[in-house]
Design a protein around this motif. Structure first.
Motif, short mmCIF file in Angstrom:
data_model
loop_
_atom_site.label_atom_id
_atom_site.label_comp_id
_atom_site.label_asym_id
_atom_site.label_seq_id
_atom_site.Cartn_x
_atom_site.Cartn_y
_atom_site.Cartn_z
N GLU A 110 0.69 -1.16 0.34
CA GLU A 110 -0.29 0.17 0.06
C GLU A 110 0.65 1.42 0.25
OE1 GLU A 110 -3.59 1.14 -0.13
OE2 GLU A 110 -3.77 -0.40 -0.44
N LEU A 111 1.52 1.74 0.82
CA LEU A 111 2.97 2.45 1.04
C LEU A 111 3.43 2.20 -0.27
CD1 LEU A 111 4.65 2.22 4.56
CD2 LEU A 111 3.01 4.16 3.81
N MET A 112 3.67 1.18 -1.18
CA MET A 112 4.35 2.07 -2.82
C MET A 112 3.68 2.56 -3.79
SD MET A 112 6.43 -2.14 -2.96
CE MET A 112 6.73 -1.89 -4.52
N GLN A 113 2.87 2.51 -3.05
CA GLN A 113 1.90 3.25 -4.04
C GLN A 113 2.10 4.56 -4.11
OE1 GLN A 113 -2.67 2.20 -3.93
NE2 GLN A 113 -1.94 0.45 -3.11
N PHE A 114 2.39 5.51 -2.88
CA PHE A 114 2.82 6.75 -3.16
C PHE A 114 3.56 6.78 -4.12
CE2 PHE A 114 1.73 6.99 1.58
CZ PHE A 114 0.81 8.00 1.36
N TRP A 115 4.52 5.80 -4.71
CA TRP A 115 5.71 6.00 -6.03
C TRP A 115 5.06 5.61 -7.20
CZ3 TRP A 115 6.36 4.69 -0.97
CH2 TRP A 115 7.61 5.75 0.31
N ALA A 116 3.91 5.25 -7.10
CA ALA A 116 3.46 4.34 -8.35
C ALA A 116 2.61 5.19 -9.25
CB ALA A 116 2.86 2.92 -8.47
N PRO A 117 2.48 5.26 -10.78
CA PRO A 117 1.93 6.57 -11.47
C PRO A 117 0.96 5.93 -11.35
CG PRO A 117 4.08 6.15 -12.24
CD PRO A 117 4.29 4.85 -11.27
N LEU B 172 -5.53 4.50 3.87
CA LEU B 172 -6.14 3.45 4.75
C LEU B 172 -7.03 2.30 4.70
CD1 LEU B 172 -4.79 2.58 7.80
CD2 LEU B 172 -6.36 4.48 8.79
N GLU B 173 -7.72 1.92 4.17
CA GLU B 173 -9.54 1.49 3.69
C GLU B 173 -8.51 0.80 3.94
OE1 GLU B 173 -13.30 1.60 1.99
OE2 GLU B 173 -12.67 3.89 1.93
N ASP B 174 -8.18 1.05 2.07
CA ASP B 174 -7.61 -0.38 1.34
C ASP B 174 -6.68 -1.12 1.85
OD1 ASP B 174 -9.32 0.69 -1.02
OD2 ASP B 174 -6.92 1.51 -2.04
N PHE B 175 -5.82 -0.54 3.56
CA PHE B 175 -4.90 -1.39 3.60
C PHE B 175 -6.10 -2.46 4.86
CE2 PHE B 175 -3.00 -1.78 7.95
CZ PHE B 175 -2.54 -2.58 7.49
N LEU B 176 -6.26 -1.73 5.71
CA LEU B 176 -8.11 -2.21 6.30
C LEU B 176 -8.49 -3.68 5.63
CD1 LEU B 176 -8.85 0.83 8.27
CD2 LEU B 176 -7.03 -1.21 8.84
N VAL B 177 -8.96 -3.54 4.71
CA VAL B 177 -9.61 -4.30 4.20
C VAL B 177 -8.85 -5.30 3.50
CG1 VAL B 177 -11.26 -4.61 1.92
CG2 VAL B 177 -11.73 -2.59 3.00
N ASP B 178 -7.86 -4.52 2.90
CA ASP B 178 -7.27 -5.73 2.52
C ASP B 178 -6.48 -7.35 3.85
OD1 ASP B 178 -7.54 -4.83 0.10
OD2 ASP B 178 -5.48 -3.54 -0.62
N ALA B 179 -6.11 -6.22 4.42
CA ALA B 179 -5.03 -6.76 5.63
C ALA B 179 -6.36 -7.47 6.71
CB ALA B 179 -4.91 -5.65 7.21
N GLY B 180 -8.09 -7.27 6.30
CA GLY B 180 -8.31 -8.14 7.16
C GLY B 180 -8.53 -8.73 6.67
N THR B 181 -8.68 -9.30 5.44
CA THR B 181 -10.07 -10.62 4.84
C THR B 181 -8.93 -11.34 4.43
OG1 THR B 181 -8.77 -9.13 2.43
CG2 THR B 181 -11.50 -8.63 3.23
#
Length: 125
Positions: free
Chosen positions: A72-79, A85-94
Motif C-alpha cells: 500500500e505504501l509503495m503506491q505513493f511512488w506508482a504513477p 488506509l481503508e484499502d490497507f484495512l480491507v486487504d489486511a482484514g480479508t
C-alpha cells in the motif's frame, strides 16, 4: 501437492501485486466495486498461503499483513495509484479471514480423515 499449492499462492500474490502497483488501465475490474475486488483478491491470497504453509500459518499471517502495508505504501511512488488506509484495512482484514478459512478447512479435513479411518477399521468395542 505442496509445491503446487505454494506455486499457486506465489503466482496469486504476484498477480495481486501487479494489480495493486501496475497501471490502473491494466487492472481487472468487476461489478464488486473497489472494496469487493480488494476483499476477494486478498481473501484468496490468505486462503492460498494458509493452505500452502500450514505449519507456519501464524507467522505467514503476520508477514502478509506487513507486506500488504508495504504494498500500500509503495503506491505513493506508482504513477496513477494512491495509498489509502481503508484499502490497507480491507486487504489486511480479508487476508486474515482467508488464513482463518484455511485453518478451518485443515481442521475439517483432519476430522474427516480421522472419522474415515475409524469407520474403515471398525470401532474397537
Amino acid at each position: 501437492m505442496s509445491i503446487l499449492l505454494r506455486s499457486s499462492a506465489w503466482l496469486l500474490a504476484a498477480a495481486v501485486a501487479f494489480a495493486t502497483l501496475g497501471p490502473p488501465g491494466l487492472r481487472p475490474h468487476s461489478d464488486l466495486g473497489q472494496d469487493g475486488e480488494h476483499a476477494l483478491a486478498f481473501v484468496l491470497v490468505g486462503v492460498a498461503f494458509g493452505l500452502a504453509y500450514p505449519r507456519r500459518r501464524l507467522s505467514a499471517t503476520a508477514i502478509a499483513v506487513v507486506l500488504i502495508g508495504l504494498l500500500e505504501l509503495m503506491q505513493f511512488w506508482a504513477p496513477g495509484r494512491h495509498a489509502r488506509l481503508e484499502d490497507f484495512l480491507v486487504d489486511a482484514g480479508t487476508t486474515c479471514i482467508g488464513f482463518a478459512l484455511a485453518a478451518i478447512a485443515d481442521w475439517a479435513m483432519t476430522r474427516f480423515r480421522a472419522n474415515s479411518a475409524l469407520t474403515s477399521q471398525g470401532r474397537a468395542e
